[in-house]
Motif scaffolding. Structure first.
Motif, PDB file in Angstrom:
ATOM      1  N   LYS A   1       0.808  -1.225   0.000  1.00 38.36           N
ATOM      2  CA  LYS A   1       0.000   0.000   0.000  1.00 38.36           C
ATOM      3  C   LYS A   1       0.839   1.273   0.000  1.00 38.36           C
ATOM      4  CE  LYS A   1      -3.589  -2.580   0.149  1.00 38.36           C
ATOM      5  NZ  LYS A   1      -4.334  -2.822  -1.121  1.00 38.36           N
TER       6      LYS A   1
ATOM      7  N   HIS B   1       3.504   2.179  -8.556  1.00 33.17           N
ATOM      8  CA  HIS B   1       2.212   2.535  -9.127  1.00 33.17           C
ATOM      9  C   HIS B   1       1.639   1.405  -9.976  1.00 33.17           C
ATOM     10  CE1 HIS B   1       2.672   7.201  -8.694  1.00 33.17           C
ATOM     11  NE2 HIS B   1       2.496   6.586  -7.542  1.00 33.17           N
TER      12      HIS B   1
ATOM     13  N   GLY C   1      -0.369  -0.507  -7.756  1.00 31.13           N
ATOM     14  CA  GLY C   1      -1.406   0.234  -7.039  1.00 31.13           C
ATOM     15  C   GLY C   1      -0.955   0.827  -5.718  1.00 31.13           C
TER      16      GLY C   1
END
Length: 410
Positions: A170, A195, A198
């Motif tokens: 994350k 990225h 995510g």
């Protein structure tokens, strides 16, 4: 309008820093502790003093002349920061009391979205300011803290870092440039890797913003943080750059004045970024000083300045390479102007104290990077770090003082 650029001249630069005229133990001061905190030019000192003498007041909520002047000066500083790092607008700049507060702000906000089993990725290179907040976030949420290792020359192992980024990741929080080894990371590549899975990215730019030209838009990180005092500005002021999407998604951290829209007995609505994250009276005079530091930096030949620092680094590394009893740490290509070293059989604190007797100021200890010390197999190092005002003559004084200390200790 940007100030006119002065061709690089180390002596002219030195003359702008009053403290460099000091003597320590009867010797000329050789200040090589710039990675911890840089000295301040007269332009910064005077700007802060003049603001206190003529225009100081609290900002944003007053309607009188002084309040308007202070608010303008504070917001001018925000605009200068945005232009300096290539931000899209001043609204992407949150002014904090330092990089540490900026990282804590982000970590506290991200914690509200973390779940058990989510992953936070940091590296062995990190300063404690980019470690402890993520430890705390993991402890609060059940998230897993993962560590990217370094290579023998002190750079991030990019292959292993890439393998550690998964759909569970994350947040990736990485230093742009190591405060101990000077190694500079390929942050654009790191952002792309994260990225693609995510994950959000926070970059600790405390060293990077001093020794490189920064374009946060080109880098593409969600968050980029740095402090004023390492870039010739005052302590007590730092910067959190966030993309509009990243800041919009981040909840407020501290509560108080300025960060609210409406407060009633029943509910609170919050202000828009960046004001949502600036609760209470900010560091107004320090923001003025940061703006003055940026003006001073931009008035210099930055390409010449960076080339000068690299020349100093290369000269020092070559002079110390192969010296009996001196061990160097961090030899990655493209590293910044920091030299970490030890003298065999001597504690770094003893080395630093002996150098101080010759007027040479270096840092000694774990440099708020204990996991990195463990990776290097030591408990501490000495560290010499260079700045715009460092000269080759000063490096020679450092080398002579180190040789003297080494002969005394061995």
């Amino acid at each position: 309008m940007a100030p006119p650029v002065t061709p690089f001249n180390s002596q002219v630069i030195r003359d702008a820093f009053p403290i460099l005229g000091r003597r320590v133990h009867g010797k000329p001061l050789v200040y090589l502790d710039n990675a911890a905190s840089a000295q301040k030019p007269e332009a910064v000192i005077s700007a802060m003093a003049q603001f206190q003498r003529t225009s100081y007041a609290n900002v944003h909520r007053g309607l009188h002349t002084l309040a308007n002047e202070a608010t303008q000066a504070f917001e001018d500083a925000r605009t200068k920061v945005a232009h300096f790092i290539g931000a899209g607008s001043a609204e992407e700049i949150v002014l904090t009391k330092g990089a540490t507060e900026a990282i804590n702000l982000v970590a506290a906000g991200i914690s509200q979205r973390l779940e058990p089993g989510d992953e936070i990725l940091i590296s062995e290179l990190e300063h404690h300011a980019n470690i402890v907040p993520w430890h705390m976030a993991a402890q609060r949420t059940g998230a897993i803290l993962k560590w990217a290792p370094i290579t023998p020359d002190g750079a991030l192992d990019m292959d292993k870092l890439s393998a550690l980024i998964t759909p569970r990741t994350k947040m990736v929080a990485i230093s742009h440039m190591s405060n101990v080894l000077g190694s500079v990371q390929d942050v654009t590549a790191i952002v792309a890797m994260a990225h693609a899975q995510g994950a959000l990215v926070l970059l600790d730019g405390c060293q990077g913003v001093v020794h490189q030209s920064i374009d946060v838009h080109a880098i593409g990180a969600d968050f980029y943080v740095f402090s004023g005092h390492k870039m010739y500005g005052p302590t007590g002021i730092g910067v959190l750059h966030g993309t509009p999407a990243a800041l919009d998604a981040l909840p407020p951290w501290q509560g108080g004045g300025e960060m609210i829209e409406i407060v009633s007995k029943e509910r609170i609505t919050y202000n828009v970024p960046p004001f949502r994250f600036e609760a209470g009276t900010p560091a107004i005079t320090e923001a003025v000083g940061l703006g003055a530091a940026i003006d001073w930096i931009q008035s210099q030949d930055q390409a010449g300045l960076h080339a000068h620092e690299q020349a100093l680094l290369n000269y020092t590394m070559e002079a110390l390479h192969g010296v009996n009893g001196v061990r160097l740490y961090g030899t990655a290509p493209g590293k910044g102007a920091i030299v970490a070293f030890n003298v065999d059989g001597a504690h770094p604190h003893d080395v630093a104290q002996l150098l101080d007797r010759s007027g040479v100021a270096v840092r000694a200890g774990h440099h708020c990077a204990q996991p990195l010390m463990t990776a290097l197999g030591v408990t501490a190092t000495a560290r010499a770090s260079f700045a715009a005002y460092t000269t080759f003559e000063e490096v020679d004084l450092f080398l002579a003082a180190l040789a003297k200390a080494r002969n005394f200790l061995l």
